[in-house]
Design a protein around this motif. Structure first.
Motif: not given
Length: 133
Positions: A106-107, A133
């Motif tokens: 996600d990151q 993201t």
């Protein structure tokens, strides 16, 4: 014959303790890399083989207060299979001579650095890593 078998068993169980001429600890598997990171007396780790990170459980944490250099004089490739990132860094990490390929999270597709962490990168290739993201 028994002493020879014992000697072989000791050699196999101590491969993580092998060192290069410059004092780096040689590792050739994910479990050896994880153990070397956990051992605070090891400052330099030399990855000697390509490593796969087949699931999120393989992601490695560099904890706050830990300073380590992970290098590869063998030009090792870390592969995430599009499933996981390789490192979360809360301490100080230097990467050198590695390829980090196909990481995903996600990151930070390959590496995520927290507010307490720092990352230095020398002679590395990052390819096909994705942060969502």
């Amino acid at each position: 014959m028994l002493s020879l078998l014992f000697a072989l068993a000791v050699f196999v169980s101590r491969t993580c303790d092998a060192q290069s001429a410059d004092g780096a600890t040689l590792v050739g598997s994910h479990s050896e890399l994880k153990a070397a990171i956990a051992n605070e007396s090891i400052a330099i780790i030399d990855v000697t083989a390509n490593l796969e990170f087949p699931s999120a459980e393989y992601e490695l944490l560099i904890p706050a207060g830990r300073k380590v250099k992970i290098e590869s004089t063998h030009h090792a490739v870390l592969t995430g299979g599009g499933i996981t990132r390789f490192f979360t860094v809360a301490g100080d990490l230097t990467l050198s001579g590695l390829t980090l390929r196909n990481g995903r999270s996600d990151q930070g597709g390959a590496v995520s650095v927290t507010e307490t962490g720092s990352l230095a990168v020398l002679y590395c290739t990052f390819s096909y890593n994705r942060a969502m993201t």
